[in-house]
Write a protein that holds these residues in place. Structure first.
Motif, PDB file in Angstrom:
ATOM      1  N   THR A 160       7.938  25.824  -8.868  1.00 28.18           N
ATOM      2  CA  THR A 160       8.442  26.758  -9.866  1.00 28.18           C
ATOM      3  C   THR A 160       7.589  26.599 -11.117  1.00 28.18           C
ATOM      4  N   HIS A 161       7.034  27.662 -11.620  1.00 25.79           N
ATOM      5  CA  HIS A 161       6.045  27.552 -12.698  1.00 25.79           C
ATOM      6  C   HIS A 161       6.548  26.805 -13.929  1.00 25.79           C
ATOM      7  N   ARG A 162       7.805  26.968 -14.273  1.00 18.93           N
ATOM      8  CA  ARG A 162       8.295  26.306 -15.489  1.00 18.93           C
ATOM      9  C   ARG A 162       8.536  24.803 -15.272  1.00 18.93           C
ATOM     10  N   TYR A 163       8.503  24.350 -14.009  1.00 19.42           N
ATOM     11  CA  TYR A 163       8.754  22.941 -13.719  1.00 19.42           C
ATOM     12  C   TYR A 163       7.524  22.194 -13.201  1.00 19.42           C
ATOM     13  N   MET A 164       6.489  22.919 -12.773  1.00 19.02           N
ATOM     14  CA  MET A 164       5.417  22.290 -11.994  1.00 19.02           C
ATOM     15  C   MET A 164       4.675  21.180 -12.739  1.00 19.02           C
ATOM     16  N   GLY A 165       4.567  21.260 -14.042  1.00 20.89           N
ATOM     17  CA  GLY A 165       3.883  20.220 -14.802  1.00 20.89           C
ATOM     18  C   GLY A 165       4.805  19.147 -15.320  1.00 20.89           C
ATOM     19  N   LYS A 166       6.090  19.221 -14.923  1.00 19.47           N
ATOM     20  CA  LYS A 166       7.081  18.293 -15.474  1.00 19.47           C
ATOM     21  C   LYS A 166       7.799  17.450 -14.421  1.00 19.47           C
ATOM     22  N   TYR A 167       8.016  18.018 -13.228  1.00 18.23           N
ATOM     23  CA  TYR A 167       8.880  17.342 -12.268  1.00 18.23           C
ATOM     24  C   TYR A 167       8.289  17.294 -10.851  1.00 18.23           C
ATOM     25  N   ASN A 168       8.791  16.313 -10.091  1.00 20.49           N
ATOM     26  CA  ASN A 168       8.579  16.189  -8.642  1.00 20.49           C
ATOM     27  C   ASN A 168       7.104  16.122  -8.253  1.00 20.49           C
ATOM     28  N   PHE A 169       6.457  15.064  -8.729  1.00 20.69           N
ATOM     29  CA  PHE A 169       5.037  14.885  -8.428  1.00 20.69           C
ATOM     30  C   PHE A 169       4.805  14.119  -7.128  1.00 20.69           C
ATOM     31  N   ASN A 170       5.777  13.299  -6.740  1.00 19.11           N
ATOM     32  CA  ASN A 170       5.663  12.621  -5.456  1.00 19.11           C
ATOM     33  C   ASN A 170       5.878  13.615  -4.330  1.00 19.11           C
ATOM     34  N   ILE A 171       5.264  13.348  -3.193  1.00 14.80           N
ATOM     35  CA  ILE A 171       5.375  14.234  -2.035  1.00 14.80           C
ATOM     36  C   ILE A 171       6.157  13.561  -0.913  1.00 14.80           C
ATOM     37  N   MET A 224       0.816  -1.213   0.000  1.00 14.15           N
ATOM     38  CA  MET A 224       0.000   0.000   0.000  1.00 14.15           C
ATOM     39  C   MET A 224       0.850   1.263   0.000  1.00 14.15           C
ATOM     40  N   LEU A 225       2.012   1.231   0.632  1.00 17.97           N
ATOM     41  CA  LEU A 225       2.917   2.387   0.593  1.00 17.97           C
ATOM     42  C   LEU A 225       3.395   2.638  -0.838  1.00 17.97           C
ATOM     43  N   ILE A 226       3.720   1.551  -1.542  1.00 18.50           N
ATOM     44  CA  ILE A 226       4.155   1.680  -2.936  1.00 18.50           C
ATOM     45  C   ILE A 226       2.987   2.116  -3.819  1.00 18.50           C
ATOM     46  N   PHE A 227       1.828   1.508  -3.598  1.00 23.42           N
ATOM     47  CA  PHE A 227       0.652   1.889  -4.386  1.00 23.42           C
ATOM     48  C   PHE A 227       0.287   3.352  -4.144  1.00 23.42           C
ATOM     49  N   GLY A 228       0.335   3.790  -2.882  1.00 19.32           N
ATOM     50  CA  GLY A 228       0.031   5.181  -2.560  1.00 19.32           C
ATOM     51  C   GLY A 228       0.972   6.131  -3.275  1.00 19.32           C
ATOM     52  N   ASN A 229       2.257   5.757  -3.310  1.00 19.61           N
ATOM     53  CA  ASN A 229       3.247   6.574  -3.995  1.00 19.61           C
ATOM     54  C   ASN A 229       2.949   6.652  -5.487  1.00 19.61           C
ATOM     55  N   PHE A 230       2.560   5.515  -6.062  1.00 20.45           N
ATOM     56  CA  PHE A 230       2.233   5.474  -7.488  1.00 20.45           C
ATOM     57  C   PHE A 230       0.966   6.278  -7.781  1.00 20.45           C
ATOM     58  N   PHE A 231      -0.064   6.116  -6.939  1.00 23.71           N
ATOM     59  CA  PHE A 231      -1.325   6.833  -7.142  1.00 23.71           C
ATOM     60  C   PHE A 231      -1.105   8.342  -7.098  1.00 23.71           C
ATOM     61  N   VAL A 232      -0.331   8.807  -6.115  1.00 24.04           N
ATOM     62  CA  VAL A 232      -0.063  10.244  -6.004  1.00 24.04           C
ATOM     63  C   VAL A 232       0.664  10.742  -7.245  1.00 24.04           C
ATOM     64  N   TRP A 233       1.639   9.982  -7.733  1.00 23.23           N
ATOM     65  CA  TRP A 233       2.377  10.400  -8.933  1.00 23.23           C
ATOM     66  C   TRP A 233       1.421  10.550 -10.113  1.00 23.23           C
ATOM     67  N   ARG A 281      13.631  15.996 -10.224  1.00 22.53           N
ATOM     68  CA  ARG A 281      14.627  17.048 -10.442  1.00 22.53           C
ATOM     69  C   ARG A 281      15.089  17.543  -9.071  1.00 22.53           C
ATOM     70  N   SER A 282      16.401  17.599  -8.884  1.00 18.68           N
ATOM     71  CA  SER A 282      16.944  17.957  -7.570  1.00 18.68           C
ATOM     72  C   SER A 282      17.496  19.371  -7.510  1.00 18.68           C
ATOM     73  N   ASN A 283      17.501  20.071  -8.635  1.00 23.28           N
ATOM     74  CA  ASN A 283      18.002  21.461  -8.614  1.00 23.28           C
ATOM     75  C   ASN A 283      17.308  22.262  -9.703  1.00 23.28           C
ATOM     76  N   ASP A 287       8.804   9.223  -9.183  1.00 26.10           N
ATOM     77  CA  ASP A 287       9.473  10.296  -9.916  1.00 26.10           C
ATOM     78  C   ASP A 287      10.802   9.800 -10.477  1.00 26.10           C
ATOM     79  N   LYS A 288      11.496   8.992  -9.683  1.00 24.66           N
ATOM     80  CA  LYS A 288      12.785   8.466 -10.140  1.00 24.66           C
ATOM     81  C   LYS A 288      12.587   7.354 -11.159  1.00 24.66           C
ATOM     82  N   ILE A 289      11.573   6.528 -10.953  1.00 23.28           N
ATOM     83  CA  ILE A 289      11.304   5.449 -11.913  1.00 23.28           C
ATOM     84  C   ILE A 289      10.917   6.007 -13.275  1.00 23.28           C
TER      85      ILE A 289
END
Length: 216
Positions: free
Chosen positions: A189-200, A57-66, A213-215, A206-208
C-alpha cells in the motif's frame, strides 16, 4: 484501464525480447543448488555447537532484509543508486495492494531476484568469503554460513512469490504463508510501503523495531 494497469502495460513493453522466465529461474535455482551441494558436501566431523550457525544466520538474514529493505530499497542512497529505482519506483508501482498478483510468467522479471544478483552474490561472493574465513573460523561454520545464506535467499524468494499469489490460492491455507501474504499486501500500500512490514519470511525485526502492521 486504470493507472496501475496502464503502468503495468507500459512497463511490460520494457521487458527485453530475449527474457525467458524459465531460464531466469533455472539459472538462479542451479546456482543455489550448486552452492548448497558444495557447502554441505564439504562439511566433515560436524561438532554440535557448529549447528548454532543455522539459527544465527536465520536471525542475521532476517535483520539484513529488514535493514536493506527499509533503507536502500525505500530511500534513495548514493551507495546503492539503482536499489530505490528498481524496488520503489518499479516493483512497488507494478505491484500495489490492489494489484499485487502477477499476471504471467513474464512478470517474474519484476518478482524474483535477477541473475545479475544471485550469481555474483550467492554464487561467488559468499563462497569466496566463506573460503577466506576458514583461516580464522572452523571450516564447518564457514560452509554452514555459505549454505545458510543460500537457504535464506530461497526462503525469501518462496515467501515473496507466495505473497504475490491470488488470495484464493491453496497454499495460503497455511497460516505462515497467509500471514506473510497479508503483511506484504499492506507493505505494498503506497502510504505504508516506506514505513511498515519490511521483513518477508517472518516479521521478527519488524516487531522488534515496531515497524510491523497487521491491518490497514
Amino acid at each position: 484501464m486504470n493507472s496501475v494497469q496502464q503502468f503495468r502495460e507500459e512497463f511490460r513493453k520494457k521487458i527485453p525480447w530475449w527474457y525467458i522466465p524459465e531460464i531466469h529461474i533455472g539459472i538462479n535455482v542451479t546456482t543455489i543448488f550448486l552452492v548448497l551441494y558444495y557447502s554441505f558436501s564439504s562439511i566433515q566431523n560436524l561438532i554440535w555447537y557448529e549447528l548454532f550457525t543455522i539459527p544465527v544466520m536465520l536471525i542475521f538474514g532476517n535483520f539484513f532484509v529488514w535493514v536493506f529493505h527499509k533503507f536502500p530499497l525505500h530511500r534513495p542512497m548514493k551507495l546503492f543508486p539503482m536499489a530505490y529505482k528498481i524496488h520503489t519506483l518499479s516493483h512497488h508501482h507494478f505491484f500495489t495492494d490492489e494489484a499485487i498478483i502477477y499476471d504471467s510468467k513474464k512478470d517474474f522479471i519484476f518478482l524474483f531476484f535477477p541473475i545479475s544478483f544471485v550469481v555474483p552474490v550467492n554464487g561467488i561472493i559468499f563462497p569466496l568469503l566463506g573460503y577466506f574465513l576458514q583461516s580464522y573460523i572452523p571450516s564447518n561454520i564457514c560452509h554452514l554460513f555459505v549454505a545458510m545464506a543460500a537457504i535464506y535467499l530461497v526462503l525469501y524468494e518462496v515467501f515473496h512469490f507466495v505473497s504475490h499469489l491470488p488470495e484464493d490460492s491453496k497454499v495460503l491455507k497455511i497460516k505462515l504463508f497467509r500471514n506473510a501474504w497479508l503483511s506484504h499486501r499492506i507493505h505494498h500500500t503506497h502510504r505504508y510501503m516506506g514505513k511498515y512490514n519490511f521483513n518477508i519470511v517472518f516479521p521478527l525485526f519488524d516487531k522488534i523495531f515496531k515497524t510491523y502492521r497487521s491491518n490497514y
